[in-house]
Design an enzyme around this catalytic site. Sequence first.
Site, short mmCIF file in Angstrom:
data_model
loop_
_atom_site.label_atom_id
_atom_site.label_comp_id
_atom_site.label_asym_id
_atom_site.label_seq_id
_atom_site.Cartn_x
_atom_site.Cartn_y
_atom_site.Cartn_z
N HIS A 82 -21.69 -20.25 10.54
CA HIS A 82 -22.20 -20.59 9.18
C HIS A 82 -21.13 -21.28 8.35
O HIS A 82 -21.22 -21.38 7.04
CB HIS A 82 -22.82 -19.35 8.36
CG HIS A 82 -23.69 -18.63 9.27
ND1 HIS A 82 -25.04 -19.33 9.34
CD2 HIS A 82 -23.67 -17.68 9.71
CE1 HIS A 82 -25.78 -18.36 10.18
NE2 HIS A 82 -25.16 -17.28 10.44
N LYS A 131 -2.79 -7.98 7.47
CA LYS A 131 -1.58 -7.53 7.78
C LYS A 131 -0.64 -8.66 8.11
O LYS A 131 0.71 -8.79 7.52
CB LYS A 131 -1.51 -6.82 9.16
CG LYS A 131 -1.94 -5.37 8.88
CD LYS A 131 -1.03 -4.07 8.33
CE LYS A 131 -0.93 -4.36 6.78
NZ LYS A 131 -1.86 -3.42 6.17
N CYS A 168 8.52 16.28 5.01
CA CYS A 168 9.60 16.74 4.31
C CYS A 168 10.72 16.54 4.95
O CYS A 168 10.85 16.43 6.17
CB CYS A 168 9.56 18.24 3.86
SG CYS A 168 7.93 18.47 2.99
N GLU A 174 0.51 -10.59 4.74
CA GLU A 174 1.33 -9.79 3.92
C GLU A 174 2.89 -9.93 4.33
O GLU A 174 3.57 -10.06 3.44
CB GLU A 174 0.95 -8.16 3.95
CG GLU A 174 0.18 -7.69 3.19
CD GLU A 174 -0.14 -6.24 3.35
OE1 GLU A 174 -0.52 -5.87 4.40
OE2 GLU A 174 0.26 -5.46 2.18
N LYS A 228 4.74 -1.45 -3.52
CA LYS A 228 3.87 -0.47 -2.96
C LYS A 228 2.82 0.12 -3.44
O LYS A 228 1.76 0.50 -2.69
CB LYS A 228 4.88 0.71 -2.19
CG LYS A 228 4.50 1.81 -1.38
CD LYS A 228 4.14 1.20 -0.05
CE LYS A 228 3.50 2.13 0.73
NZ LYS A 228 2.53 1.57 1.97
N TRP A 278 7.77 16.35 0.34
CA TRP A 278 6.65 15.48 0.13
C TRP A 278 5.44 16.46 0.42
O TRP A 278 4.88 17.21 1.22
CB TRP A 278 6.37 14.58 1.57
CG TRP A 278 5.07 13.83 1.55
CD1 TRP A 278 4.05 13.86 2.33
CD2 TRP A 278 4.78 12.70 0.76
NE1 TRP A 278 3.19 13.02 1.98
CE2 TRP A 278 3.69 12.22 1.02
CE3 TRP A 278 5.51 11.85 -0.07
CZ2 TRP A 278 3.03 11.13 0.60
CZ3 TRP A 278 4.80 10.76 -0.65
CH2 TRP A 278 3.77 10.42 -0.28
N ASN A 309 9.59 22.29 6.71
CA ASN A 309 8.79 21.08 7.00
C ASN A 309 7.41 21.40 7.89
O ASN A 309 7.91 21.86 9.10
CB ASN A 309 9.80 20.04 7.56
CG ASN A 309 9.14 18.52 7.79
OD1 ASN A 309 7.98 18.32 7.49
ND2 ASN A 309 9.43 18.06 9.14
N GLY A 310 6.15 21.06 7.71
CA GLY A 310 5.49 21.20 8.22
C GLY A 310 4.05 21.87 7.61
O GLY A 310 4.02 21.96 6.29
N GLU A 360 -8.60 -6.16 8.41
CA GLU A 360 -7.22 -5.65 8.29
C GLU A 360 -6.15 -6.41 9.02
O GLU A 360 -5.05 -6.54 8.46
CB GLU A 360 -7.40 -4.02 8.93
CG GLU A 360 -6.08 -3.54 8.85
CD GLU A 360 -5.28 -3.09 7.30
OE1 GLU A 360 -5.94 -3.58 6.41
OE2 GLU A 360 -4.41 -2.65 7.55
N ARG A 406 11.56 10.87 3.66
CA ARG A 406 10.63 11.65 4.27
C ARG A 406 9.85 12.49 3.22
O ARG A 406 8.86 13.07 3.58
CB ARG A 406 11.41 12.63 5.21
CG ARG A 406 12.01 12.18 6.21
CD ARG A 406 12.77 13.37 7.05
NE ARG A 406 11.67 14.43 7.58
CZ ARG A 406 11.08 13.98 8.83
NH1 ARG A 406 11.59 13.25 9.54
NH2 ARG A 406 10.33 14.98 9.34
C1 F6R Z 1 -1.74 -3.33 2.46
C2 F6R Z 1 -1.74 -2.27 1.38
C3 F6R Z 1 -2.45 -2.55 0.31
C4 F6R Z 1 -2.89 -1.20 -0.27
C5 F6R Z 1 -3.59 -1.23 -1.51
C6 F6R Z 1 -4.09 0.11 -2.29
O1 F6R Z 1 -1.08 -3.19 3.36
O2 F6R Z 1 -0.69 -1.62 1.33
O3 F6R Z 1 -3.66 -3.44 0.59
O4 F6R Z 1 -3.80 -0.63 0.73
O5 F6R Z 1 -2.91 -1.75 -2.60
O6 F6R Z 1 -3.02 1.00 -2.14
P1 F6R Z 1 -3.41 2.85 -2.11
O7 F6R Z 1 -4.09 3.00 -1.01
O8 F6R Z 1 -2.15 3.15 -2.45
O9 F6R Z 1 -4.54 2.76 -3.34
#
Ligand code: F6R
Length: 622
Positions: free
Chosen positions: A519, A500, A2, A503, A617, A76, A102-103, A496, A27
């Site tokens: 294969h 990354k 937070c 993306e 996001k 948060w 915060n904590g 992963e 935050r």
């Molecule tokens: C990758 C990324 C996405 C999320 C996916 C699920 O860096 O951010 O692949 O992991 O959209 O999102 P959540 O975890 O919010 O369900």
Amino acid sequence: MCGITGYIGENKTTDILIDGLRRLEYRGYDSCGIAAVGPKSSLYLKRVTGRVDALDKLVAEEPLKGAGAGIGHTRWATHGAPSEDNAHPHTDCSGRLVVVHNGIIENYLELKEKLPGHKFKSETDTEVIAHLLEQHLKGLHVQEKAVRSDMLEPVFFEAFRRTLAELKGSFAISAVWANCPGMLLAARMHSPLVVGLGRNENFIASDVSAFLKYTKKVVFLNDGEMAAVRKDGVDYYNFHGRKTAKDPVTIQWDSTMAEKGGYRHFMLKEIHEQAEAVENTLRGRLLPLGGDILKAEMGLSAEAIKGFTGLQFIACGTAFHACLVGRGLFENFGVPAYADVASEFADRAKLMPKGTLVVAISQSGETADTLFAMREAKTAGAKVLCITNTVGSTLTRESDYVLYTHCGPEIGVASTKAFLGQLAAIYLLAGHFAAARGRLGTADARRYAEDLLRVPRLIEETLAKEKEIARVAESFAASEHFLFISRHLNYPIALEGALKIKEISYVHAEGYAAGEMKHGPIAIIYKGMPLLAVATSGRTLELMAGNVEEAKARGADVVAIVDAESRKTVKASRYITLPSAPELFTPMLTVLPLQLFAYYVALAKKCDIDKPRNLAKSVTVR
Ligand code: F6R
């Protein structure tokens, strides 16, 4: 995570607090509020669910007249859903004492029990601080009988100090008492807190971005330190009440840099917050394994844990990669486990064996595909446990059991610290399952817990290799194709790593189970193609070393992610050497160089790292 802010001086308190909260919104942003001492020692308090804009509007409708000591908070949620009642500042029974925090106060339930007769109005851990402070103030008043006005500050200070002595957990706290308008108090233990020094005005905040507009002269509090902040000066103390000397420093950052803690991007900042994310997710939940803490928090009984026939993980994207690690981990403990991307789960839902526990993982708790799959699972009669970073999200409301990660808000679109938090939660869950089902005896359970507790330090050691990783990444800045390979628990890490870089750099990348290469995919290797191979010590090392040879023989430029021991076996062109860790825990380390690698390739390609094209996001459509 937070954000807190505080002001004392002659300028418009509410404007300064709100401005600070706006800069701290990164935050947390599910609710916010401010409180200040108003005219004739009245207390002004405004709180809203939602963002700072809504608070600003409310304050404009009923402004505070004058200036005084004030504190603010943007939340948060960790304990209690995002709501006005749970928004900070929190008050004591009299409504004249206010606190922001915060904590996490780990012993808040215990403390609450020691405060009979106090009226609690929220579900938060923080509110207990206000009531405890009130209790100590009462005690000191009684001892001092009629407190003279010149004694109010020392009494407030002492009550605050005694309150701190009783708190366990992590906190940055600030408190204001309407009877004592000339002083605000602040303290720090494991959560950030900084004091800003102005002329005839002073500030406190979770980070300097909140007040950089007004002053660049700051004092960073250390753990176990508190500050008595008046408009004409600040005194610093340890928690025993002994004065300490602190030297101010001058900050060179501008306010945008400060929000990012001096990092160029939120993604990089969040990569560096991963030790803390794991630590916060494990805090207070690990020992004893198989004991009651975690089960009580999730509402899962030992009987239920023993009764599940197996696990079915569901999630999307990065969270799905956490599921794949979870699958391997539970299988390691002899618990049948499956993992599916949520968008492909529908038909499987009806076919799950009776007694399956569905584990839905989502940072946001709002991903449409994951919610849909979770509902399919419930319709099929399964119990659902969710792992999420977002208190009060739809996923938490519809799941039978909830296990929170405590990573704080993740702003960068590419998920990093949320993934580490998800892994930490999965390791916690697997450890508790294994202990409760007799798959980990007492000594093994202790070793497992100790190994897990060591992970945050190993994360820090790994991230210290940043410069070396950046150099390797920069050398591939012109590459358009990347391969990532590994096996077993690190196979999902190869996936992963590829995700990354796709993306944030918009390049073509593929993650493969190394055994699959021959294969088909091996055909795409050309001379100089970057191939990142995760090959740490363990049962698949010899096979991985063979796969690296095969790739090299076809011209791949291999970067091997190794530890000191496995480096002797794997013959690559270049190495990134990680600290040694027990095989089971390596995914929490091996992913780190791949995140940094993706970051530095994207930086070299001048991509918009925190807001990559075509992505959002939270994906709330199917
Ligand atoms: C990758 C990324 C996405 C999320 C996916 C699920 O860096 O951010 O692949 O992991 O959209 O999102 P959540 O975890 O919010 O369900």
